[in-house]
Motif scaffolding. Structure first.
Motif, mmCIF file in Angstrom:
data_model
loop_
_atom_site.group_PDB
_atom_site.id
_atom_site.type_symbol
_atom_site.label_atom_id
_atom_site.label_comp_id
_atom_site.label_asym_id
_atom_site.label_seq_id
_atom_site.Cartn_x
_atom_site.Cartn_y
_atom_site.Cartn_z
ATOM 1 N N ILE A 100 0.852 -1.182 0.000
ATOM 2 C CA ILE A 100 0.000 0.000 0.000
ATOM 3 C C ILE A 100 0.894 1.241 0.000
ATOM 4 C CG2 ILE A 100 -0.173 -0.133 2.526
ATOM 5 C CD1 ILE A 100 -2.794 1.372 2.350
ATOM 6 N N ILE A 101 0.537 2.207 -0.817
ATOM 7 C CA ILE A 101 1.195 3.514 -0.813
ATOM 8 C C ILE A 101 0.096 4.577 -0.802
ATOM 9 C CG2 ILE A 101 3.297 2.775 -1.967
ATOM 10 C CD1 ILE A 101 2.185 3.871 -4.562
ATOM 11 N N SER A 122 -9.358 42.158 26.443
ATOM 12 C CA SER A 122 -9.975 41.094 25.642
ATOM 13 C C SER A 122 -8.892 40.442 24.798
ATOM 14 C CB SER A 122 -11.106 41.641 24.754
ATOM 15 O OG SER A 122 -10.626 42.670 23.914
ATOM 16 N N ARG A 123 -9.117 39.168 24.444
ATOM 17 C CA ARG A 123 -8.102 38.408 23.714
ATOM 18 C C ARG A 123 -8.766 37.575 22.627
ATOM 19 N NH1 ARG A 123 -4.419 34.080 26.841
ATOM 20 N NH2 ARG A 123 -6.459 33.088 27.031
ATOM 21 N N TYR A 124 -8.179 37.591 21.443
ATOM 22 C CA TYR A 124 -8.665 36.830 20.299
ATOM 23 C C TYR A 124 -7.544 35.899 19.845
ATOM 24 C CZ TYR A 124 -11.940 40.767 20.135
ATOM 25 O OH TYR A 124 -12.863 41.731 20.453
ATOM 26 N N ILE A 125 -7.882 34.650 19.551
ATOM 27 C CA ILE A 125 -6.877 33.664 19.163
ATOM 28 C C ILE A 125 -7.314 32.951 17.884
ATOM 29 C CG2 ILE A 125 -5.687 31.534 19.812
ATOM 30 C CD1 ILE A 125 -5.952 32.341 22.705
ATOM 31 N N ASP A 126 -6.393 32.838 16.944
ATOM 32 C CA ASP A 126 -6.572 32.025 15.740
ATOM 33 C C ASP A 126 -5.458 30.990 15.705
ATOM 34 O OD1 ASP A 126 -8.834 33.311 14.645
ATOM 35 O OD2 ASP A 126 -7.555 34.931 13.915
ATOM 36 N N GLN A 127 -5.825 29.750 15.454
ATOM 37 C CA GLN A 127 -4.828 28.677 15.391
ATOM 38 C C GLN A 127 -5.083 27.816 14.164
ATOM 39 O OE1 GLN A 127 -3.346 26.613 19.015
ATOM 40 N NE2 GLN A 127 -4.216 24.786 18.094
ATOM 41 N N LYS A 128 -4.032 27.622 13.364
ATOM 42 C CA LYS A 128 -4.154 26.842 12.130
ATOM 43 C C LYS A 128 -3.156 25.701 12.140
ATOM 44 C CE LYS A 128 -2.627 28.430 8.174
ATOM 45 N NZ LYS A 128 -2.482 29.138 6.878
ATOM 46 N N THR A 129 -3.615 24.527 11.733
ATOM 47 C CA THR A 129 -2.767 23.342 11.651
ATOM 48 C C THR A 129 -2.863 22.736 10.259
ATOM 49 O OG1 THR A 129 -3.117 22.846 13.997
ATOM 50 C CG2 THR A 129 -2.277 21.070 12.620
ATOM 51 N N ASP A 130 -1.713 22.475 9.644
ATOM 52 C CA ASP A 130 -1.637 21.774 8.364
ATOM 53 C C ASP A 130 -0.685 20.601 8.523
ATOM 54 O OD1 ASP A 130 -3.220 23.279 6.265
ATOM 55 O OD2 ASP A 130 -2.016 24.911 7.086
ATOM 56 N N SER A 131 -1.150 19.430 8.118
ATOM 57 C CA SER A 131 -0.330 18.230 8.230
ATOM 58 C C SER A 131 -0.361 17.468 6.906
ATOM 59 C CB SER A 131 -0.845 17.330 9.360
ATOM 60 O OG SER A 131 -0.085 16.145 9.455
ATOM 61 N N TYR A 132 0.828 17.119 6.412
ATOM 62 C CA TYR A 132 0.962 16.335 5.184
ATOM 63 C C TYR A 132 1.750 15.064 5.503
ATOM 64 C CZ TYR A 132 0.095 20.978 3.160
ATOM 65 O OH TYR A 132 -0.425 22.217 2.856
ATOM 66 N N SER A 133 1.372 13.979 4.879
ATOM 67 C CA SER A 133 2.126 12.745 5.093
ATOM 68 C C SER A 133 2.066 11.873 3.851
ATOM 69 C CB SER A 133 1.595 11.972 6.309
ATOM 70 O OG SER A 133 0.281 11.529 6.076
ATOM 71 N N ALA A 134 3.129 11.104 3.676
ATOM 72 C CA ALA A 134 3.213 10.097 2.613
ATOM 73 C C ALA A 134 3.684 8.803 3.272
ATOM 74 C CB ALA A 134 4.170 10.531 1.518
ATOM 75 N N PHE A 135 3.136 7.678 2.825
ATOM 76 C CA PHE A 135 3.464 6.423 3.484
ATOM 77 C C PHE A 135 3.457 5.280 2.486
ATOM 78 C CE2 PHE A 135 -1.050 7.338 3.841
ATOM 79 C CZ PHE A 135 -1.647 6.179 3.356
ATOM 80 N N GLY A 136 4.126 4.217 2.866
ATOM 81 C CA GLY A 136 4.162 3.005 2.070
ATOM 82 C C GLY A 136 4.471 1.802 2.952
ATOM 83 N N GLN A 137 3.917 0.668 2.591
ATOM 84 C CA GLN A 137 4.152 -0.551 3.368
ATOM 85 C C GLN A 137 3.991 -1.760 2.458
ATOM 86 O OE1 GLN A 137 2.572 -1.032 7.477
ATOM 87 N NE2 GLN A 137 1.514 -2.847 6.674
ATOM 88 N N ALA A 138 4.808 -2.759 2.710
ATOM 89 C CA ALA A 138 4.742 -3.991 1.919
ATOM 90 C C ALA A 138 4.939 -5.190 2.832
ATOM 91 C CB ALA A 138 5.797 -3.999 0.823
ATOM 92 N N THR A 139 4.230 -6.277 2.527
ATOM 93 C CA THR A 139 4.338 -7.529 3.283
ATOM 94 C C THR A 139 4.562 -8.674 2.295
ATOM 95 O OG1 THR A 139 2.867 -6.733 5.030
ATOM 96 C CG2 THR A 139 3.183 -9.102 4.871
ATOM 97 N N TYR A 140 5.601 -9.487 2.569
ATOM 98 C CA TYR A 140 5.919 -10.606 1.677
ATOM 99 C C TYR A 140 6.078 -11.880 2.498
ATOM 100 C CZ TYR A 140 7.974 -13.250 -2.127
ATOM 101 O OH TYR A 140 8.217 -14.198 -3.096
#
Length: 199
Positions: A100-101, A122-140
């Protein structure tokens, strides 16, 4: 004798508030998955969206005086927008080598207006999260009782936090704004090797 601003004890289950507390949450979202079989491999695409709004009204000081209050109005308060997307390319189920990839994306934008203190702070908060990933796996399978699995995953997380504080300047009679921004980037790599034996 009570000090200025103090309230008398009215019982264990009785509190003195300026107003009644309130919390309401509005949530909506959805997900979609599409699959396509190409013969040599199977493609799976998944996506999701979620939108959450939170309305909160809380008297934080617990007294009849209008000192500290937590307010959050929908459209101008606690809002969270999240979306995800994932692509997977998988080997056929009858293939000797199972593999699987794929790739994954996550985005979240949250904002809130947490505290107002007597219209002075007074207090205002903005929070942004970006996450990228690539993966691969093999079973033999080496033998009927022995299988070897190996995999690799790379993830990159980036978080941004912006904060605006407004303080009332009594010398000029207006609110002054202080802005602050923090950005954190976290790359990571994961490797996996497994040996599975069956007796």
């Amino acid at each position: 004798t009570l000090a200025v601003g103090a309230t008398p004890y009215r019982g264990f289950y009785t509190i003195e508030n300026t107003f009644d507390s309130l919390q309401q949450m509005y949530r909506k979202g959805g997900s979609l998955q599409v699959e396509q079989d190409f013969g040599f491999a199977r493609l799976v695409a998944t996506g999701s969206l979620q939108h959450v709004r939170n309305k909160v009204l809380l008297d934080q000081d617990g007294t009849p005086l209008p000192n500290a209050r937590f307010t959050s109005e929908p459209g101008n308060g606690n809002i969270s927008r999240t979306k995800t997307a994932e692509l997977q390319l998988l080997s056929p189920s009858d293939s000797k080598l199972q593999w699987i990839i794929g790739g994954y994306y996550f985005h979240d934008l949250a904002s809130n207006r947490p505290i107002t203190f007597v219209n002075v702070f007074s207090r205002y908060i903005d929070q942004k999260t970006d996450s990228y990933s690539a993966f691969g796996q093999a079973t033999y399978p080496i033998t009927d009782a022995l299988r070897v699995t190996g995999g690799l995953r790379y993830t990159s997380d980036r978080r941004q936090r912006s904060e605006i504080r407004k303080l009332f300047d009594f010398s000029v009679g207006v609110q002054r704004q202080i802005a602050k921004r923090v950005e954190i980037a976290v790359p990571a790599r994961d490797r996996k090797v497994e040996v599975d034996t069956r007796v």
